[in-house]
Design an enzyme around this catalytic site. Structure first.
Site, PDB file in Angstrom:
ATOM      1  CD  GLU A  77       3.306  58.897 -25.382  1.00 47.79           C
ATOM      2  OE1 GLU A  77       3.554  58.084 -24.483  1.00 47.79           O
ATOM      3  OE2 GLU A  77       4.423  59.105 -26.166  1.00 47.79           O
ATOM      4  CD  GLN A  78       9.107  59.592 -25.151  1.00 48.17           C
ATOM      5  OE1 GLN A  78       9.939  60.060 -24.364  1.00 48.17           O
ATOM      6  NE2 GLN A  78       9.277  58.565 -26.159  1.00 48.17           N
ATOM      7  NE  ARG A 115       1.943  45.109 -30.008  1.00 47.76           N
ATOM      8  CZ  ARG A 115       3.253  45.300 -29.165  1.00 47.76           C
ATOM      9  NH1 ARG A 115       3.039  46.396 -28.815  1.00 47.76           N
ATOM     10  NH2 ARG A 115       3.630  44.559 -28.699  1.00 47.76           N
ATOM     11  CE1 TYR A 167      -0.606  38.263 -33.651  1.00 45.14           C
ATOM     12  CE2 TYR A 167       0.844  37.100 -32.906  1.00 45.14           C
ATOM     13  CZ  TYR A 167       0.471  38.353 -32.542  1.00 45.14           C
ATOM     14  OH  TYR A 167       0.737  39.020 -32.069  1.00 45.14           O
ATOM     15  CG  ASP A 204       7.800  46.944 -21.771  1.00 44.12           C
ATOM     16  OD1 ASP A 204       7.098  46.224 -20.647  1.00 44.12           O
ATOM     17  OD2 ASP A 204       7.664  46.633 -22.919  1.00 44.12           O
TER      18      ASP A 204
HETATM   19  C1  LIG Z   1       7.657  41.564 -30.402  1.00 43.99           C
HETATM   20  C2  LIG Z   1       7.227  41.393 -29.955  1.00 43.99           C
HETATM   21  C3  LIG Z   1       6.031  41.059 -29.602  1.00 43.99           C
HETATM   22  C4  LIG Z   1       4.618  41.341 -28.332  1.00 43.99           C
HETATM   23  N1  LIG Z   1       3.882  40.841 -28.067  1.00 43.99           N
HETATM   24  C5  LIG Z   1       3.402  41.055 -27.404  1.00 43.99           C
HETATM   25  C6  LIG Z   1       1.508  39.737 -27.294  1.00 43.99           C
HETATM   26  O1  LIG Z   1       1.664  38.792 -28.256  1.00 43.99           O
HETATM   27  N2  LIG Z   1       0.981  39.958 -26.283  1.00 43.99           N
HETATM   28  C7  LIG Z   1       1.386  40.919 -24.872  1.00 43.99           C
HETATM   29  O2  LIG Z   1       0.925  40.627 -23.941  1.00 43.99           O
HETATM   30  N3  LIG Z   1       2.506  41.722 -25.156  1.00 43.99           N
HETATM   31  C8  LIG Z   1       3.634  41.625 -26.014  1.00 43.99           C
HETATM   32  N4  LIG Z   1       4.681  42.015 -25.992  1.00 43.99           N
HETATM   33  C9  LIG Z   1       4.741  43.127 -25.265  1.00 43.99           C
HETATM   34  C10 LIG Z   1       4.370  43.947 -24.899  1.00 43.99           C
HETATM   35  O3  LIG Z   1       3.883  45.058 -26.357  1.00 43.99           O
HETATM   36  C11 LIG Z   1       4.331  45.574 -24.327  1.00 43.99           C
HETATM   37  O4  LIG Z   1       5.062  44.559 -22.745  1.00 43.99           O
HETATM   38  C12 LIG Z   1       3.717  46.645 -23.530  1.00 43.99           C
HETATM   39  O5  LIG Z   1       3.639  46.760 -25.160  1.00 43.99           O
HETATM   40  C13 LIG Z   1       4.147  47.583 -22.637  1.00 43.99           C
HETATM   41  O6  LIG Z   1       3.562  48.644 -22.152  1.00 43.99           O
HETATM   42  P1  LIG Z   1       3.508  49.722 -21.660  1.00 43.99           P
HETATM   43  O7  LIG Z   1       2.811  50.857 -21.559  1.00 43.99           O
HETATM   44  O8  LIG Z   1       4.691  49.586 -20.207  1.00 43.99           O
HETATM   45  O9  LIG Z   1       5.338  50.340 -22.302  1.00 43.99           O
HETATM   46  P2  LIG Z   1       5.287  51.190 -22.970  1.00 43.99           P
HETATM   47  O10 LIG Z   1       4.370  50.068 -24.377  1.00 43.99           O
HETATM   48  O11 LIG Z   1       6.588  51.106 -24.065  1.00 43.99           O
HETATM   49  O12 LIG Z   1       4.991  52.500 -23.780  1.00 43.99           O
HETATM   50  C14 LIG Z   1       5.977  53.911 -22.690  1.00 43.99           C
HETATM   51  C15 LIG Z   1       5.180  55.083 -22.692  1.00 43.99           C
HETATM   52  O13 LIG Z   1       5.632  55.719 -22.426  1.00 43.99           O
HETATM   53  C16 LIG Z   1       6.046  56.946 -23.178  1.00 43.99           C
HETATM   54  N5  LIG Z   1       7.349  57.337 -23.230  1.00 43.99           N
HETATM   55  C17 LIG Z   1       8.714  57.363 -22.584  1.00 43.99           C
HETATM   56  N6  LIG Z   1       9.303  57.957 -22.242  1.00 43.99           N
HETATM   57  C18 LIG Z   1       9.093  58.950 -22.162  1.00 43.99           C
HETATM   58  C19 LIG Z   1       8.705  60.394 -20.986  1.00 43.99           C
HETATM   59  N7  LIG Z   1      10.193  60.421 -20.363  1.00 43.99           N
HETATM   60  N8  LIG Z   1       7.887  60.969 -21.220  1.00 43.99           N
HETATM   61  C20 LIG Z   1       6.549  61.066 -21.761  1.00 43.99           C
HETATM   62  N9  LIG Z   1       6.421  59.728 -22.098  1.00 43.99           N
HETATM   63  C21 LIG Z   1       7.400  59.214 -22.310  1.00 43.99           C
HETATM   64  C22 LIG Z   1       6.613  56.211 -24.218  1.00 43.99           C
HETATM   65  O14 LIG Z   1       6.346  57.243 -25.638  1.00 43.99           O
HETATM   66  C23 LIG Z   1       5.536  55.464 -24.813  1.00 43.99           C
HETATM   67  O15 LIG Z   1       4.126  56.070 -25.401  1.00 43.99           O
HETATM   68  C24 LIG Z   1       5.401  41.967 -27.487  1.00 43.99           C
HETATM   69  C25 LIG Z   1       6.624  42.980 -27.478  1.00 43.99           C
HETATM   70  C26 LIG Z   1       7.528  42.779 -28.537  1.00 43.99           C
HETATM   71  C27 LIG Z   1       8.872  43.371 -28.890  1.00 43.99           C
END
Ligand SMILES: Cc1cc2nc3c(=O)[nH]c(=O)nc-3n(C[C@H](O)[C@H](O)[C@H](O)COP(=O)(O)OP(=O)(O)OC[C@H]3O[C@@H](n4cnc5c(N)ncnc54)[C@H](O)[C@@H]3O)c2cc1C
Length: 395
Positions: free
Chosen positions: A31-32, A105, A213, A291
């Site tokens: 994790e960065q 979160r 909410y 994502d």
């Molecule tokens: C306004 C908003 C509301 C939302 N509401 C909901 C909801 O109600 N319900 C729901 O299910 N979803 C919701 N989402 C979507 C949800 O937040 C995301 O889809 C989810 O958090 C994605 O998780 P992830 O782990 O794939 O990516 P991320 O949360 O983006 O995590 C990626 C991680 O990788 C790390 N990283 C990145 N690059 C590097 C690197 N080169 N080296 C090491 N580490 C790195 C980052 O620091 C981060 O910790 C919402 C999104 C938004 C914007």
């Protein structure tokens, strides 16, 4: 295969780490960030995701932090008229065999990380991954400090700006979706004069919408305010928001919205970005999750839910099949579902923002009539999302 490296300790990366460690793999997460944490905002956890969190053994650990909404609502920005009021709470739990919860979160993140630590997952902080190299049955990561780390499989759970995706599929910035979102939380104890319903409520209006909410058993009110914008000039895709600008954007809205905003002291502003369906989610011994491979507008509240489903699916397939076969099956299983939900999320933007003038209003009125006369029409849209159970699909 034994050792799996995961880039990213977001909800997706930690869910994958937990699922894989439970299945007996050795897992290292890179994790960065220097400190572990999630943005201070809420998350709707729908039954499809709750079924996985239950399978992880986390339902009871999360319960003290949850808020159970009573309805999913869509209301008019000015009059407060209900276009939709569909039961959640016990009704939805009975229908989908799992609860619909609101979680902070940070609480979900904390519970996931503790569960990972209990299973011996190694989480390396301040570990920014720059690139990977494949050599036979191994993948080697190079970090910003030039240290190298090898594993048998690499999972890129590094979010919308994934460096793993970029190396796999080429440099391409995400597309600004011409929308921004302000997010914030307000202690309910400060809202003496404002009565927020115990629902998951979307207030719909021209070119913008507002979501409210509760979190943590009703201690906090979470809001997400979305506004259409032509461009985004900042370097970063998230920045401290200006509360006065936020209030101005929603001036004249129903008192439940405007009075709530009167109590907002701080907020974060996010550019909402997306990507078209990727041509592939894996290559060799490298695979994407969450994502990193299917960012979506948050208008179905399913982004994190999809990442959690991905994590479970990938872990189970890796237990049953050889690595390359498992990765093929993972993409075949997960891509159509995630792509469909990406599209549903995009379609909701037009509905929530009353696009199409009179036609847009007609669509909202059609939702109103359908939800009163035949709730089954609404259920038919949501059942495939909330009723899906990845833990049964992969028995
Ligand atoms: C306004 C908003 C509301 C939302 N509401 C909901 C909801 O109600 N319900 C729901 O299910 N979803 C919701 N989402 C979507 C949800 O937040 C995301 O889809 C989810 O958090 C994605 O998780 P992830 O782990 O794939 O990516 P991320 O949360 O983006 O995590 C990626 C991680 O990788 C790390 N990283 C990145 N690059 C590097 C690197 N080169 N080296 C090491 N580490 C790195 C980052 O620091 C981060 O910790 C919402 C999104 C938004 C914007």
């Amino acid at each position: 295969m034994n050792h799996i490296a995961i880039v990213g300790a977001g909800i997706g990366g930690l869910s994958a780490a937990l699922a894989l460690a439970t299945a007996g793999f050795k897992v290292t997460v890179f994790e960065q960030a220097k400190k572990i944490g999630e943005v201070g905002a809420g998350l709707q956890m729908s039954p499809n995701a709750m079924k996985v969190l239950r399978q992880f053994g986390l339902e009871d650990k999360l319960r003290p932090y949850a808020f159970v909404p009573q309805h999913a609502c869509m209301r008019d920005f000015k009059t407060g008229e209900y276009y939709l009021k569909s039961p959640l709470g016990k009704t939805s739990e009975a229908r989908y065999s799992a609860p619909y919860w609101h979680l902070h979160r940070a609480d979900l993140h904390k519970v996931l990380i503790l569960a990972c630590e209990d299973l011996g997952v190694e989480v390396l902080l301040d570990a920014s991954v720059e690139r990977y190299t494949e050599n036979g049955d191994q993948v080697t990561l190079t970090l910003a400090d030039k240290s190298e780390h090898s594993a048998d499989l690499l999972i890129g759970a590094d979010g919308i700006r994934s460096v793993i995706r970029e190396q796999m599929l080429g440099k391409e910035s995400p597309t600004f979706m011409k929308q921004v979102a302000w997010r914030g939380v307000i202690p309910a104890s400060e809202l003496n004069d404002v009565h927020i319903q115990p629902d998951a409520c979307v207030w719909v209006g021209p070119n913008r919408h507002f979501v409210t909410y509760y979190l943590r058993g009703g201690e906090l009110v979470n809001f997400v305010a979305v506004e259409e914008r032509e461009d985004w000039h900042q370097e970063s895709w998230r920045e401290e928001g200006d509360v006065e600008e936020l209030k101005a954007a929603f001036a004249g809205w129903h008192p439940e919205v405007s009075q709530l905003l009167d109590h907002a002291k701080s907020t974060f502003l996010w550019a909402l970005n997306g990507r078209d369906e990727l041509p592939a989610w894996h290559q060799g011994r490298v695979v994407l999750l969450g994502d990193a491979c299917h960012p979506m507008l948050p208008f179905m509240a399913q982004g994190a839910a999809m990442a959690i489903e991905d994590a479970y699916a990938l872990s189970q397939l890796l237990v049953k099949y050889s690595v390359l076969d498992a990765l093929d099956r993972y993409e075949l299983l997960r891509k159509p579902r995630a792509t469909n939900i990406q599209k549903m999320s995009k379609d909701n933007a037009a509905l929530y923002h009353m696009h199409g003038g009179v036609f847009g209003r007609m669509k909202l009125n059609a939702v109103k009539i359908a939800s009163r006369l035949s709730p089954r029409i609404i259920q038919a849209k949501l059942d495939p999302v909330y009723g899906y159970d990845i833990t049964k699909v992969l028995i």
